[in-house]
Design a protein around this motif. Structure first.
Motif, PDB file in Angstrom:
ATOM      1  N   VAL A 230       0.840  -1.209   0.000  1.00  0.00           N
ATOM      2  CA  VAL A 230       0.000   0.000   0.000  1.00  0.00           C
ATOM      3  C   VAL A 230       0.872   1.255   0.000  1.00  0.00           C
ATOM      4  CG1 VAL A 230      -2.073  -0.950   1.120  1.00  0.00           C
ATOM      5  CG2 VAL A 230      -0.169  -0.178   2.548  1.00  0.00           C
ATOM      6  N   SER A 231       0.269   2.356  -0.471  1.00  0.00           N
ATOM      7  CA  SER A 231       0.943   3.653  -0.338  1.00  0.00           C
ATOM      8  C   SER A 231       0.048   4.556   0.501  1.00  0.00           C
ATOM      9  CB  SER A 231       1.227   4.281  -1.701  1.00  0.00           C
ATOM     10  OG  SER A 231       0.047   4.778  -2.260  1.00  0.00           O
ATOM     11  N   GLY A 232       0.662   5.521   1.167  1.00  0.00           N
ATOM     12  CA  GLY A 232      -0.107   6.439   2.013  1.00  0.00           C
ATOM     13  C   GLY A 232       0.826   7.371   2.754  1.00  0.00           C
ATOM     14  N   THR A 233       0.231   8.233   3.578  1.00  0.00           N
ATOM     15  CA  THR A 233       1.046   9.164   4.368  1.00  0.00           C
ATOM     16  C   THR A 233       1.343   8.503   5.710  1.00  0.00           C
ATOM     17  OG1 THR A 233      -0.091  10.947   3.229  1.00  0.00           O
ATOM     18  CG2 THR A 233       1.151  11.555   5.197  1.00  0.00           C
ATOM     19  N   PHE A 234       2.387   7.696   5.734  1.00  0.00           N
ATOM     20  CA  PHE A 234       2.682   6.882   6.923  1.00  0.00           C
ATOM     21  C   PHE A 234       3.607   7.602   7.907  1.00  0.00           C
ATOM     22  CE2 PHE A 234       2.112   3.474   3.537  1.00  0.00           C
ATOM     23  CZ  PHE A 234       0.750   3.377   3.784  1.00  0.00           C
ATOM     24  N   GLY A 235       4.411   8.539   7.413  1.00  0.00           N
ATOM     25  CA  GLY A 235       5.327   9.267   8.293  1.00  0.00           C
ATOM     26  C   GLY A 235       6.651   8.544   8.482  1.00  0.00           C
ATOM     27  N   TRP A 236       7.552   9.229   9.189  1.00  0.00           N
ATOM     28  CA  TRP A 236       8.895   8.684   9.444  1.00  0.00           C
ATOM     29  C   TRP A 236       8.815   7.678  10.599  1.00  0.00           C
ATOM     30  CZ3 TRP A 236      12.917  13.305   9.305  1.00  0.00           C
ATOM     31  CH2 TRP A 236      13.032  13.745   7.984  1.00  0.00           C
ATOM     32  N   THR A 237       8.381   6.484  10.289  1.00  0.00           N
ATOM     33  CA  THR A 237       8.161   5.469  11.309  1.00  0.00           C
ATOM     34  C   THR A 237       8.289   4.089  10.672  1.00  0.00           C
ATOM     35  OG1 THR A 237       6.515   4.621  12.880  1.00  0.00           O
ATOM     36  CG2 THR A 237       5.639   5.611  10.883  1.00  0.00           C
ATOM     37  N   GLU A 238       8.591   3.099  11.499  1.00  0.00           N
ATOM     38  CA  GLU A 238       8.656   1.728  10.965  1.00  0.00           C
ATOM     39  C   GLU A 238       7.266   1.115  10.825  1.00  0.00           C
ATOM     40  OE1 GLU A 238      12.689  -0.349  12.315  1.00  0.00           O
ATOM     41  OE2 GLU A 238      11.515   0.409  14.015  1.00  0.00           O
ATOM     42  N   TYR A 239       6.338   1.562  11.676  1.00  0.00           N
ATOM     43  CA  TYR A 239       4.960   1.039  11.633  1.00  0.00           C
ATOM     44  C   TYR A 239       3.993   2.211  11.758  1.00  0.00           C
ATOM     45  CZ  TYR A 239       6.806  -3.644  12.409  1.00  0.00           C
ATOM     46  OH  TYR A 239       7.477  -4.831  12.278  1.00  0.00           O
ATOM     47  N   ALA A 240       2.847   2.121  11.076  1.00  0.00           N
ATOM     48  CA  ALA A 240       1.834   3.159  11.193  1.00  0.00           C
ATOM     49  C   ALA A 240       0.447   2.529  11.175  1.00  0.00           C
ATOM     50  CB  ALA A 240       1.958   4.141  10.032  1.00  0.00           C
ATOM     51  N   VAL A 241      -0.437   3.072  12.001  1.00  0.00           N
ATOM     52  CA  VAL A 241      -1.850   2.668  11.946  1.00  0.00           C
ATOM     53  C   VAL A 241      -2.592   3.763  11.195  1.00  0.00           C
ATOM     54  CG1 VAL A 241      -3.932   2.243  13.312  1.00  0.00           C
ATOM     55  CG2 VAL A 241      -1.722   1.402  14.129  1.00  0.00           C
ATOM     56  N   VAL A 242      -3.261   3.381  10.108  1.00  0.00           N
ATOM     57  CA  VAL A 242      -4.042   4.367   9.325  1.00  0.00           C
ATOM     58  C   VAL A 242      -5.397   3.745   8.975  1.00  0.00           C
ATOM     59  CG1 VAL A 242      -2.018   5.502   8.298  1.00  0.00           C
ATOM     60  CG2 VAL A 242      -3.092   3.605   7.076  1.00  0.00           C
ATOM     61  N   ARG A 243      -6.354   4.618   8.609  1.00  0.00           N
ATOM     62  CA  ARG A 243      -7.642   4.093   8.149  1.00  0.00           C
ATOM     63  C   ARG A 243      -7.444   3.395   6.802  1.00  0.00           C
ATOM     64  NH1 ARG A 243     -10.887   9.571   8.546  1.00  0.00           N
ATOM     65  NH2 ARG A 243      -8.936  10.112   7.573  1.00  0.00           N
ATOM     66  N   GLU A 244      -8.274   2.409   6.541  1.00  0.00           N
ATOM     67  CA  GLU A 244      -8.143   1.670   5.280  1.00  0.00           C
ATOM     68  C   GLU A 244      -8.240   2.625   4.090  1.00  0.00           C
ATOM     69  OE1 GLU A 244     -11.334  -1.024   4.234  1.00  0.00           O
ATOM     70  OE2 GLU A 244      -9.980  -2.228   3.001  1.00  0.00           O
ATOM     71  N   LYS A 245      -9.123   3.633   4.200  1.00  0.00           N
ATOM     72  CA  LYS A 245      -9.295   4.536   3.052  1.00  0.00           C
ATOM     73  C   LYS A 245      -8.054   5.412   2.811  1.00  0.00           C
ATOM     74  CE  LYS A 245     -11.992   8.281   5.233  1.00  0.00           C
ATOM     75  NZ  LYS A 245     -11.110   9.388   4.933  1.00  0.00           N
ATOM     76  N   ASP A 246      -7.152   5.463   3.771  1.00  0.00           N
ATOM     77  CA  ASP A 246      -5.916   6.232   3.586  1.00  0.00           C
ATOM     78  C   ASP A 246      -4.726   5.359   3.186  1.00  0.00           C
ATOM     79  OD1 ASP A 246      -7.228   8.588   4.244  1.00  0.00           O
ATOM     80  OD2 ASP A 246      -6.950   8.231   6.394  1.00  0.00           O
ATOM     81  N   ALA A 247      -5.011   4.100   2.907  1.00  0.00           N
ATOM     82  CA  ALA A 247      -3.956   3.184   2.420  1.00  0.00           C
ATOM     83  C   ALA A 247      -4.375   2.689   1.037  1.00  0.00           C
ATOM     84  CB  ALA A 247      -3.797   2.011   3.387  1.00  0.00           C
ATOM     85  N   GLU A 248      -3.711   3.171   0.030  1.00  0.00           N
ATOM     86  CA  GLU A 248      -4.058   2.856  -1.363  1.00  0.00           C
ATOM     87  C   GLU A 248      -3.346   1.579  -1.783  1.00  0.00           C
ATOM     88  OE1 GLU A 248      -5.378   4.256  -5.339  1.00  0.00           O
ATOM     89  OE2 GLU A 248      -5.774   5.135  -3.368  1.00  0.00           O
ATOM     90  N   ALA A 249      -4.107   0.572  -2.208  1.00  0.00           N
ATOM     91  CA  ALA A 249      -3.477  -0.684  -2.673  1.00  0.00           C
ATOM     92  C   ALA A 249      -2.716  -0.404  -3.967  1.00  0.00           C
ATOM     93  CB  ALA A 249      -4.538  -1.744  -2.907  1.00  0.00           C
ATOM     94  N   ILE A 250      -1.478  -0.865  -4.048  1.00  0.00           N
ATOM     95  CA  ILE A 250      -0.708  -0.676  -5.283  1.00  0.00           C
ATOM     96  C   ILE A 250      -0.097  -2.019  -5.696  1.00  0.00           C
ATOM     97  CG2 ILE A 250      -0.159   1.782  -5.005  1.00  0.00           C
ATOM     98  CD1 ILE A 250       2.568   0.849  -3.949  1.00  0.00           C
ATOM     99  N   ASN A 251       0.252  -2.094  -6.958  1.00  0.00           N
ATOM    100  CA  ASN A 251       0.804  -3.354  -7.466  1.00  0.00           C
ATOM    101  C   ASN A 251       2.087  -3.086  -8.224  1.00  0.00           C
ATOM    102  OD1 ASN A 251      -1.342  -5.163  -6.647  1.00  0.00           O
ATOM    103  ND2 ASN A 251      -2.580  -3.927  -8.046  1.00  0.00           N
ATOM    104  N   VAL A 252       2.970  -4.072  -8.188  1.00  0.00           N
ATOM    105  CA  VAL A 252       4.147  -3.986  -9.051  1.00  0.00           C
ATOM    106  C   VAL A 252       3.888  -4.890 -10.251  1.00  0.00           C
ATOM    107  CG1 VAL A 252       5.889  -3.357  -7.351  1.00  0.00           C
ATOM    108  CG2 VAL A 252       5.295  -5.731  -7.612  1.00  0.00           C
ATOM    109  N   SER A 253       4.382  -4.476 -11.383  1.00  0.00           N
ATOM    110  CA  SER A 253       4.194  -5.309 -12.576  1.00  0.00           C
ATOM    111  C   SER A 253       5.436  -5.146 -13.436  1.00  0.00           C
ATOM    112  CB  SER A 253       2.943  -4.873 -13.327  1.00  0.00           C
ATOM    113  OG  SER A 253       3.032  -3.509 -13.633  1.00  0.00           O
ATOM    114  N   LYS A 254       5.460  -5.805 -14.576  1.00  0.00           N
ATOM    115  CA  LYS A 254       6.649  -5.795 -15.425  1.00  0.00           C
ATOM    116  C   LYS A 254       7.032  -4.335 -15.779  1.00  0.00           C
ATOM    117  CE  LYS A 254       8.480  -8.451 -19.258  1.00  0.00           C
ATOM    118  NZ  LYS A 254       8.924  -7.427 -20.179  1.00  0.00           N
ATOM    119  N   GLY A 255       8.263  -3.985 -15.494  1.00  0.00           N
ATOM    120  CA  GLY A 255       8.751  -2.647 -15.846  1.00  0.00           C
ATOM    121  C   GLY A 255       8.413  -1.574 -14.829  1.00  0.00           C
TER     122      GLY A 255
END
Ligand code: NDP
Length: 341
Positions: free
Chosen positions: A96-121
């Protein structure tokens, strides 16, 4: 799971340049990281470092509230969902991508965590660059505000940075003659040889003013830096020129008000426009930018470069690189190497 995790908080507001007292590192108990029904716990893998962060340290009215003393430093990032609340649809292990901040772990609302995918290239960190804020800023700033057309002359400052290098390439794709301004000979060579700009000019060279005049007059100026370079561009406008006020990094560390512009009367004589914008206002149209930019990444016609800093603890000393010109391309911090993303 660990007993403690690290986060970096704002320690004091810097009056000028960011220094070793601006931030401090804290250990926090992992057990505090409880997720509500609509929340996810994200283990952060990468963070984006952005010039805008300097503005967020000022106790001033802006497009986002300032980061408070003692608060985790705000930052866009990537991570992996490692825990979730009852109502959450995202799966454990989702990138996911989102505004997590300078931290190793973050709790955020689901709507603030955008699912992203890696693909060829396409790498995960492209979502912090070409397919993230830098790419969207270049895309909408140049297309909507700059409205660059084939055959026009486009000048881009901060040209070897994340936004600037993308603007140069979008300008070339639109058929413009593209002139990049950057702060070293190496950056100018990269812009000419790799990015393919018409010509790159080093603003730190003693011959900069004369070199700049060889461009002739300009139709679009994409301004990432403000200050003297903006003023110089204002004196070289073609009729109906457009100036895209994207950023003014030369003023971000200023104490007091930045120096005003002098050459603005050309806006009248040349019937020119100058317009600022904030990328977040285009959020609904991000898919349009993603479609074009991901195609360009896949077929290799859009190039990008990353300056990678290892370790969350090095984020505070890396952020000033943006203000000293230490980065070419997108500056990112690798927070967690162990995760496969
Ligand atoms: P960059 O990757 O371009 O890094 C910043 C670069 O700015 C440095 O590498 C340096 O390159 C240059 N720079 C630093 N100080 C000066 C100076 N005094 N004069 C001239 N150049 C300087 O950062 P980004 O691509 O992330 O951001 C570029 C601009 O876009 C910033 O102004 C930022 O605030 C703005 N922005 C605006 C957004 C919006 O919504 N309006 C959204 C995102 C970014 P060099 O070696 O060439 O000096």
């Amino acid at each position: 799971m660990p007993s403690y995790y690290t986060r970096i908080v704002l320690n004091e507001r810097p009056p000028g340049d960011i220094d070793s007292k601006t931030f401090r590192s804290e250990k926090a108990s992992y057990s505090e990281l409880k997720v509500g029904d609509d929340q996810v716990l994200v283990q952060v893998t990468w963070l984006s470092l952005d010039p805008a962060m300097r503005g967020w340290l000022r106790d001033e009215r802006s497009y986002l509230p300032p980061v408070q003393i003692g608060e985790t430093m705000r930052a866009g990032g990537l991570g992996v969902v490692v825990n979730k609340g009852r109502d959450v649809k995202l799966k454990i292990g989702q990138l996911v991508s989102g505004t997590f901040g300078w931290t190793e772990y973050a709790v955020v609302r689901e709507k603030d965590a955008e699912a992203i995918n890696v693909s060829k290239g396409i790498f995960d960190i492209d979502h912090l660059n070409t397919l993230g804020m830098a790419g969207f800023t270049a895309y909408f700033g140049l297309k909507d505000i700059g409205q660059v057309k084939a055959g026009e002359t486009l000048v881009v400052s901060g040209a070897a940075g994340a936004v600037g290098s993308m603007v140069c390439q979008l300008g070339l794709r639109a058929g413009a003659k593209v002139y990049g301004i950057a702060g070293s000979q190496d950056k100018c060579e990269w812009l000419e040889k790799e990015i393919g700009v018409t010509k790159a000019i080093n603003y730190k060279s003693p011959s900069f003013r004369e070199d700049f005049k060889t461009i002739g007059y300009l139709d679009v100026y994409f301004d990432n830096v403000g200050g003297d370079i903006l003023d110089m561009c204002l004196s070289r406008l073609n009729r109906n020129a457009r100036i895209v006020l994207c950023g003014a990094i030369s003023a971000y560390n200023s104490v007091g008000k930045p120096k005003g512009i002098q050459n603005y009367l050309t806006l009248i004589s040349q019937r020119a426009k100058i317009e600022g914008f904030i990328v977040f206002d285009y959020a609904k149209r991000y898919p349009e930018a993603i479609a074009e930019m991901s195609q360009g990444l896949r077929d290799g016609t859009i190039k990008r470069k990353f300056h990678i800093v290892e370790g969350l603890e090095n984020a505070p000393s890396a952020l000033p690189l943006l203000f000293t010109g230490g980065n070419t391309g997108k500056l990112v911090v690798k927070v967690n190497e162990s995760l496969k993303t």
